[in-house]
Design a protein around this motif. Structure first.
Motif, PDB file in Angstrom:
ATOM      1  N   GLU A  84      11.413  -5.104   6.103  1.00  0.00           N
ATOM      2  CA  GLU A  84      10.515  -4.257   6.881  1.00  0.00           C
ATOM      3  C   GLU A  84       9.265  -5.059   7.236  1.00  0.00           C
ATOM      4  N   ARG A  85       8.408  -4.423   8.023  1.00  0.00           N
ATOM      5  CA  ARG A  85       7.174  -5.081   8.429  1.00  0.00           C
ATOM      6  C   ARG A  85       5.985  -4.615   7.594  1.00  0.00           C
ATOM      7  N   THR A  86       6.271  -4.084   6.404  1.00  0.00           N
ATOM      8  CA  THR A  86       5.193  -3.706   5.512  1.00  0.00           C
ATOM      9  C   THR A  86       4.497  -4.964   4.994  1.00  0.00           C
ATOM     10  N   LYS A  87       3.229  -4.820   4.660  1.00  0.00           N
ATOM     11  CA  LYS A  87       2.419  -5.962   4.250  1.00  0.00           C
ATOM     12  C   LYS A  87       2.188  -5.891   2.748  1.00  0.00           C
ATOM     13  N   THR A  88       2.667  -6.905   2.021  1.00  0.00           N
ATOM     14  CA  THR A  88       2.467  -6.957   0.585  1.00  0.00           C
ATOM     15  C   THR A  88       1.064  -7.469   0.284  1.00  0.00           C
ATOM     16  N   MET A 124       0.827  -1.200   0.000  1.00  0.00           N
ATOM     17  CA  MET A 124       0.000   0.000   0.000  1.00  0.00           C
ATOM     18  C   MET A 124       0.866   1.257   0.000  1.00  0.00           C
ATOM     19  N   GLU A 125       2.086   1.134   0.567  1.00  0.00           N
ATOM     20  CA  GLU A 125       2.959   2.302   0.658  1.00  0.00           C
ATOM     21  C   GLU A 125       3.613   2.637  -0.674  1.00  0.00           C
ATOM     22  N   ASN A 126       4.035   1.623  -1.448  1.00  0.00           N
ATOM     23  CA  ASN A 126       4.767   1.922  -2.676  1.00  0.00           C
ATOM     24  C   ASN A 126       3.891   1.936  -3.923  1.00  0.00           C
TER      25      ASN A 126
END
Length: 761
Positions: free
Chosen positions: A174-178, A69-71
């Motif tokens: 990182e702990r970002t969620k794909t 969601m971030e990239n």
């Protein structure tokens, strides 16, 4: 009403569509699915699945494991809409469901351990495998559309994308969620539901795909157990029970209509459970060149938690899923111990070890994943569910996972650097788990039972049966042959001494952080603030800017309290005398002055500036290693969140050009003792010594580099500086009519501020 596409144009058209950018590809596929018949979709379906997951092509596929969601928020939302449980793709998979439409997978494309499992002939895969009549071995798997997609979805997690793609490498640290993790969570929650009354979506499809039927024996199907393949003697095509494995005594003639109805409702859950468990937990960590990525381990943890939820609702579920719920934890138990041991053996000793630790802690705490504990959870309130007698069977059945994994982790925790807050927090998570209620007392009691000596029983299984009767527990505990009397025990005298020594190490590190590291860092911050002057510090406080040293001090200041809580909890849990730790430490302190005056400031290096490890104890090596830190140029630090990345790079290039051309003049001006020297010391970066460790040659080497006074334009790339310049431009435009006047005024104010600091210094 579907509008069929001409067959001669379909293949070329689908290849063109699959070559489009992602968003255009999704849009064109939606149109294509509306126009094509079921027969046409069946022809292009394998091509689309292979494109999604990068089979025989780009291993990234459609980028499910690098899209967050971030990239890429728009792509994330479109993929979620397309692949969700009620999305377009899942409805296409269910349109193709019937008893004749099958898609083959070559056995050689599958992981080695998974192939070995198929050769053993598990009952669930009996109607999915095809056997080579010449080699008498499994050659292919024939799967329906839903199974074909879910099977490839689970396999996609094994791709080592973090080693071949820089974006995946950054995301997986990182702990970002794909979107892949999001979809995996959604699929598991839908097809392995927590609540008994939950409906499995999509629900509007033909449900007779995998119902048991009386069918003739296939021509290539052997009638006896083969040398290379073990199959039940009563095997017939389609003969699976409601649980999908284990009981192989049911013949096709005994399958009644109720069994067929049950299987029709649960076969999707069977497939999801078997594919995820059999593929993910059989990841061959020991043979693979690369470790699995952190996001894969987090995915396995999601699977473990969901299976706990799924299995813990078996006692209140009276639907056809009940048998599968009871079997699910047994399937995980077969592979989880070896999987965890392999991970722990190869995982690096840094803060990323927390993903392995959290996976293990999630598995050994099934009481945290029940319907009752889920209902008691509220935002901002920490809820600790009780460990009831209902979980004694699970603890006993998985005793080796509790005790032996703990003993494997303890030496690795001894080697962690606890001057890093994340490492200290990892230790806190471990201690917090084992200090809850009477978990350790239960483990001690069950471990003593496994030895059998204190209970006068002559077989392990009789010990288990006796414990089940005494607890009146319905859990079907089975003796684990891995737990033998020769295996080291967690509650032995040797382990008690190791825990005591470990706690002494932690107390020494805590004292070192309190007395040395925190005080030294505070002294550095005070000296830097004193050199910058009162006005600059006041300005920083006004805009709320914190330096990297201040952020580091904030984290390190939390470490002593965290370590103190860990020591207290360890002493209470494992019955360690905390006073003995203090006495041991005081004896070391009293003995140190008598040894030599230099021992108080012991260092790795002798007067010749070379390492002499013969004088070092493991304790001293650990404490010295924690104090050996890299020191780099602030201009080369990682780009922070409040900086513009392209601008930082451009300003760094400009700064380097200025330093190369005018470096000698800047250094001479910095050394002057008059007013211009004072002003230069306010405008330029001070000289410093860079220190770092180099590992490229295979050995760790220590390097130093002297940096002179220099220009650094990096502060101009911060968002606060850019906002200040934007305000100046607006001021010049509205008040003076020229935006450049505002920038000129800002430069004059900045110069006057620096001159004032130079005068006061």
């Amino acid at each position: 009403m579907y509008q069929p596409m001409p067959p001669e144009n379909l293949n070329s058209h689908i290849l063109t569509v699959l070559g489009l950018p992602l968003l255009n590809k999704l849009q064109q596929l939606e149109i294509l699915f509306e126009r094509c018949t079921v027969r046409q979709i069946q022809e292009i379906y394998p091509l689309i699945v292979h494109s999604i997951f990068g089979i025989n092509g780009n291993p990234l596929g459609w980028g499910l494991r690098i899209t967050t969601m971030e990239n890429a928020s728009h792509s994330f939302n479109r993929l979620q809409h397309f692949f969700g449980v009620n999305g377009i793709w899942m409805h296409v998979c269910h349109r193709l469901l019937n008893e004749t439409t099958k898609f083959d997978i070559d056995i050689h494309l599958l992981p080695r351990k998974f192939i070995g499992m198929l050769q053993a002939g598990p009952m669930f895969y009996a109607d999915l495998i095809n056997i080579d009549p010449l080699k008498h071995q499994v050659s292919t798997l024939s799967l329906n559309a839903f199974d074909f997609y879910i099977f490839h979805f689970a396999l996609y997690a094994l791709q080592p994308l973090h080693t071949i793609n820089p974006i995946a490498m950054q995301i997986h640290n990182e702990r970002t969620k794909t979107i892949y993790q999001y979809l995996a969570t959604e699929y598991l929650d839908n097809f392995l539901p927590q609540y008994p009354d939950a409906s499995i979506e999509p629900s509007n499809f033909s449900s007779s795909v995998k119902a048991p039927q009386q069918m003739p024996v296939q021509a290539l199907q052997p009638q006896r157990k083969l040398r290379y393949l073990k199959l039940p003697s009563s095997y017939r095509n389609g003969n699976n029970n409601a649980s999908g494995a284990v009981s192989g005594n049911t013949s096709p003639q005994s399958v009644d209509s109720s069994d067929a109805t049950c299987r029709a409702h649960v076969w999707r859950s069977e497939s999801v459970l078997h594919f995820f468990v059999d593929i993910w937990l059989r990841y061959d960590i020991e043979s693979e060149h690369h470790l699995p990525s952190s996001d894969f381990v987090r995915g396995v943890r999601t699977l473990v938690k969901q299976i706990h939820f799924f299995a813990n609702a078996a006692h209140v579920d009276h639907s056809p899923l009940c048998a599968l719920r009871k079997q699910s934890l047994t399937m995980v138990k077969v592979s989880i111990y070896g999987f965890l041991c392999s991970l722990i053996d190869r995982w690096p000793l840094d803060s990323s070890l927390s993903v392995v630790l959290e996976l293990w802690l999630s598995y050994i705490q099934p009481w945290r994943y029940t319907l009752g504990s889920n209902n008691h959870r509220t935002v901002g309130v920490l809820y600790e569910p009780p460990i009831t007698n209902a979980f004694d069977g699970f603890i006993m059945d998985n005793l080796i996972v509790y005790t032996h994994i703990f003993m494997l982790l303890l030496p690795r925790f001894e080697r962690l650097d606890y001057t890093v807050y994340r490492n200290a927090y990892m230790l806190h998570r471990l201690v917090k788990t084992f200090s809850q209620q009477d978990l350790v007392q239960r483990l001690q009691r069950f471990e003593r039972l496994h030895t059998g000596h204190n209970y006068g029983v002559d077989s392990p299984q009789r010990q288990v049966n006796m414990l089940n009767k005494s607890l009146n527990n319905s859990y079907n505990a089975q003796w684990n042959p891995s737990v033998s009397s020769d295996m080291p025990k967690l509650f032995s005298e040797s382990m008690h001494m190791k825990i005591h020594n470990f706690l002494y190490l932690i107390s020494m590190v805590r004292n070192s952080v309190l007395t040395n590291i925190i005080s030294a860092l505070r002294k550095e911050i005070l000296e830097r603030q004193r050199s910058e002057g009162y006005l600059k510090n006041l300005f920083k406080k006004f805009i709320g800017e914190s330096s990297q040293d201040e952020l580091t001090l904030r984290d390190i200041s939390r470490i002593p309290e965290v370590l103190r809580q860990c020591i207290d909890a360890f002493c209470r849990t494992f019955d360690v005398d905390q006073e003995s730790l203090s006495m041991h430490e005081s004896l070391q302190t009293e003995a140190s002055p008598t040894a030599s005056p230099s021992s108080q400031n012991f260092s790795f290096f002798d007067p010749n500036n070379s390492i002499n490890s013969s004088k070092l104890t493991p304790m001293q090596m650990s404490l010295n290693a924690s104090n050996m830190l890299d020191t780099v140029d602030p201009a080369l630090l990682p780009i922070k969140s409040n900086e513009i990345k392209p601008l930082v790079k451009v300003l760094h290039i400009i700064s380097e050009s200025i330093n190369e051309r005018f470096g000698s003049r800047l250094e001479a001006c910095y050394e002057r003792e008059d007013f211009f020297g004072k002003l230069a010391r306010q405008m330029l970066c001070a000289p410093m010594t860079e220190k770092w460790f180099e590992k490229s040659s295979g050995n760790v080497e220590f390097y130093e580099k002297q940096l002179p006074a220099r220009v650094s334009l990096r502060p101009l790339a911060s968002i606060s500086s850019l906002c200040l310049m934007a305000i100046s431009l607006c001021f010049g435009h509205f008040w003076c009519g020229f935006p450049s006047v505002g920038i000129l005024i800002l430069c004059v104010v900045f110069l006057m501020y620096r001159i004032l600091l130079a005068v006061l210094s």
